[in-house]
Design an enzyme around this catalytic site. Sequence first.
Site, PDB file in Angstrom:
ATOM      1  N   GLU A 106      24.265  10.298 -10.151  1.00 25.86           N
ATOM      2  CA  GLU A 106      24.584   9.045  -9.467  1.00 25.86           C
ATOM      3  C   GLU A 106      23.447   8.079  -9.698  1.00 25.86           C
ATOM      4  OE1 GLU A 106      25.701   9.445  -5.329  1.00 25.86           O
ATOM      5  OE2 GLU A 106      24.743   7.548  -4.829  1.00 25.86           O
TER       6      GLU A 106
ATOM      7  N   GLU B 225      21.341  -0.822  -3.150  1.00 27.84           N
ATOM      8  CA  GLU B 225      21.792  -0.553  -1.785  1.00 27.84           C
ATOM      9  C   GLU B 225      20.922  -1.356  -0.834  1.00 27.84           C
ATOM     10  OE1 GLU B 225      23.169   3.715  -0.847  1.00 27.84           O
ATOM     11  OE2 GLU B 225      21.451   3.945  -2.191  1.00 27.84           O
TER      12      GLU B 225
END
Length: 299
Positions: free
Chosen positions: A171, A176
């Site tokens: 990932e 974020e």
Amino acid sequence: MTVPTSPNRRTKLGALALVCGVASLGVLPTASAENASPAPARSAAPAATTFTDDFNGPAGAAVDGGKWQIETGDNVNNHERQYYTSGNKNAALDGQGNLVITARKENPGNYHCWYGRCEYTSARLNTSGKFTSTYGHVEARMKVPRGQGMWPAFWMLGADIGSVGWPNSGEIDVMENVGFEPSTVHGTLHGPGYSGSGGIGAGYTLPGGEAFADKFHTFAVDWSPNKVTWSVDGRVYQTRTPADLNGKRWVFDKPFFLILNLAVGGYWPGDPDGSTTFPQQLVVDYVRVTGGNVAPSGS
């Protein structure tokens, strides 16, 4: 961000069992705009654009189904509070060249979440089965929401997640943000032996108390064999190679697909509180991938 899907979605996307986010907490010191370095100069011949969505279309239209699919359901793995809805209910074009993902404090569909009747709705979309790439410059220009409990993300998953599972799939979190850190975004790698709170990453902080929700910013990774470099507005703030994994396996030399979502609550951001106002929006001007090796559709 694991999202258990509805039964019909589980058949196709049940492999999307992942834990995105918490990984960047305390992994490395946060870089600031002052000490970040300019992105390296590109070659004279520009790389070909392999994926682009400028989100042009009439206000209220859903995203292009030839490029994106919408995930539905809740997410017990991160203890998020929202229910991801289908169609254009929480993800729609604004008629001005943007995609708007809206988180609302509502439950008009009487959706059921892991904790009982859902309190919030939002949206999550991905390019699985429609676009994957190995390497390239992956970029999105976005304006994030603000407020306690907000958790917007732009990220990628290994396309082999259905066969190898997470975190073996790998990932790459391009960006974020959690609401209690309005001036900071995080970029993180997750893989076997370095997932969840053990992810490898760093944060980037704007100067002078400026919040990312105040205006649009460009979030990107430059991804090449054995190397991922993160930047914000063209300023590089971290580079990762296999040497950073202390002998653990590097799983980032294969096809990945893209994901955009806006979560509400969860282990990392915490839940909304009395200071959080709704609705909140993640506004996406464009998503673009240049260079890289594009896999056939459905791979």
